[in-house]
Design a protein around this motif. Structure first.
Motif, PDB file in Angstrom:
ATOM      1  N   GLY A  86       1.038  -1.198  -0.125  1.00  0.00           N
ATOM      2  CA  GLY A  86       0.111   0.016  -0.026  1.00  0.00           C
ATOM      3  C   GLY A  86       1.118   1.486   0.061  1.00  0.00           C
ATOM      4  N   ARG A  87       2.286   1.056   0.472  1.00  0.00           N
ATOM      5  CA  ARG A  87       3.001   2.370   0.469  1.00  0.00           C
ATOM      6  C   ARG A  87       4.014   2.494  -0.925  1.00  0.00           C
ATOM      7  N   LEU A  88       3.741   1.577  -1.999  1.00  0.00           N
ATOM      8  CA  LEU A  88       4.523   1.775  -3.085  1.00  0.00           C
ATOM      9  C   LEU A  88       4.495   2.922  -3.894  1.00  0.00           C
ATOM     10  N   GLY A  89       5.792   3.476  -4.266  1.00  0.00           N
ATOM     11  CA  GLY A  89       5.573   4.692  -4.908  1.00  0.00           C
ATOM     12  C   GLY A  89       7.087   5.115  -5.404  1.00  0.00           C
ATOM     13  N   VAL A  90       7.383   6.132  -6.180  1.00  0.00           N
ATOM     14  CA  VAL A  90       8.585   6.700  -6.538  1.00  0.00           C
ATOM     15  C   VAL A  90       9.325   7.396  -5.484  1.00  0.00           C
ATOM     16  N   ALA A  91      10.283   7.015  -4.912  1.00  0.00           N
ATOM     17  CA  ALA A  91      10.980   7.607  -3.938  1.00  0.00           C
ATOM     18  C   ALA A  91      12.243   7.116  -4.023  1.00  0.00           C
ATOM     19  N   ASP A  92      13.174   7.929  -2.826  1.00  0.00           N
ATOM     20  CA  ASP A  92      14.554   7.373  -2.583  1.00  0.00           C
ATOM     21  C   ASP A  92      14.710   6.126  -2.437  1.00  0.00           C
ATOM     22  N   ARG A  93      15.696   5.546  -3.061  1.00  0.00           N
ATOM     23  CA  ARG A  93      15.791   3.853  -2.533  1.00  0.00           C
ATOM     24  C   ARG A  93      16.079   3.774  -1.273  1.00  0.00           C
ATOM     25  N   TYR A  94      16.662   4.779  -0.502  1.00  0.00           N
ATOM     26  CA  TYR A  94      17.083   4.434   0.866  1.00  0.00           C
ATOM     27  C   TYR A  94      15.722   4.301   1.837  1.00  0.00           C
ATOM     28  N   ARG A  95      14.508   4.699   1.060  1.00  0.00           N
ATOM     29  CA  ARG A  95      13.376   4.461   2.026  1.00  0.00           C
ATOM     30  C   ARG A  95      13.057   2.805   2.242  1.00  0.00           C
ATOM     31  N   ASP A  96      13.632   2.068   1.264  1.00  0.00           N
ATOM     32  CA  ASP A  96      13.477   0.528   1.434  1.00  0.00           C
ATOM     33  C   ASP A  96      14.855   0.094   1.925  1.00  0.00           C
ATOM     34  N   ILE A  97      15.892   0.727   1.578  1.00  0.00           N
ATOM     35  CA  ILE A  97      17.423   0.198   2.271  1.00  0.00           C
ATOM     36  C   ILE A  97      17.256   0.358   3.955  1.00  0.00           C
ATOM     37  N   ALA A  98      16.966   1.428   4.293  1.00  0.00           N
ATOM     38  CA  ALA A  98      16.865   1.576   5.581  1.00  0.00           C
ATOM     39  C   ALA A  98      16.081   0.857   6.711  1.00  0.00           C
ATOM     40  N   LEU A  99      14.999   0.461   5.958  1.00  0.00           N
ATOM     41  CA  LEU A  99      14.035  -0.592   6.772  1.00  0.00           C
ATOM     42  C   LEU A  99      14.568  -2.094   6.617  1.00  0.00           C
ATOM     43  N   ALA A 100      15.061  -2.218   5.474  1.00  0.00           N
ATOM     44  CA  ALA A 100      15.510  -3.622   5.256  1.00  0.00           C
ATOM     45  C   ALA A 100      16.767  -4.002   6.396  1.00  0.00           C
TER      46      ALA A 100
END
Length: 243
Positions: A189-203
């Motif tokens: 539900g939060r998918l979209g165009v953003a900085d790749r670090y939005r995913d990297i940080a949580l991973a």
């Protein structure tokens, strides 16, 4: 939860579930208002369900593995169970490497084709709304933010807003429990165009918490990121506190 649905079901959903469905909210990664039905379906309702349906429909056109939509009516989304465990509990050689491989496929999608905006200005507007509406649970903050108020976190996010964004298509809540064995992505539900670090940080955060530094290293190696930008890692972890 037993045989009682947590909300009124639209007619087509009632028909799909049958005469005496079993509902349960006791499941792995129980979050986001997800309900298991009869052991074979997952059900969500509300704006988040609508957002996820839109993103699932788009991701399917991009060729990425996503859950099958069994039914979508009104604001109720019903997904078929994929029949495999998430990386939070699956027996795989390296959860970190598996997460990185799935993330590389997602981040390789062309941003020009993605209709969903999750850039930092958009997220800060949404974060402000979360804070103003009293929807942030400060008791659930990470240990390094314990005792802080949502208002203080928002103020810091605004003050430290990154000047540059390395834009890709992000998942938005990229944790081991949201990646299934085989690379299927869920809770989109939060998918979209953003900085790749939005995913990297949580991973990085969850791999370290759940599996330790070895799987963090495996993730970074498979993603081919030798030196993470710690400032952006910290920023996007802080942003996640408000969602």
């Amino acid at each position: 939860m037993g045989s009682q649905s947590p909300f009124e079901l639209p007619p087509a959903v009632r028909e799909l579930f049958g005469a005496d469905p079993e509902f349960s909210d006791d499941h792995e990664g129980a979050s986001g208002g997800v309900v298991n039905v009869n052991g074979i379906y997952w059900m969500k309702k509300g704006p988040e369900a609508v957002a996820e349906h839109e993103r699932l429909t788009w991701l399917e056109t991009q060729g990425l593995p996503v859950p099958k939509v069994a039914l979508f009516e009104a604001d109720v989304l019903v997904l078929a169970d994929a029949g495999v465990a998430s990386l939070a509990s699956a027996e795989v050689d390296s959860p970190g490497a598996a997460m990185a491989e799935a993330l590389r496929r997602l981040h390789a999608l062309p941003i020009a084709d993605c209709p969903f905006d999750a850039r930092i200005d958009t997220m800060l507007r949404l974060a402000r709304r979360q804070v103003e509406d009293g929807l942030v649970d400060a008791e659930d903050f990470d240990d390094d933010n314990a005792g802080r108020t949502p208002e203080a976190v928002l103020e810091q996010l605004i003050a430290e807003r990154p000047e540059v964004e390395d834009l890709v298509v992000v998942h938005g809540d990229y944790t081991p429990s949201n990646v299934l064995e085989g690379g299927m992505l869920i809770d989109l539900g939060r998918l979209g165009v953003a900085d790749r670090y939005r995913d990297i940080a949580l991973a990085l955060r969850d791999l370290d918490d759940d599996f330790g530094p070895g799987e963090v290293a495996a993730f970074l190696a498979a993603y081919e990121l030798s030196e993470p930008d710690q400032r952006r890692v910290h920023y996007y972890r802080l942003l996640d506190e408000l969602f």
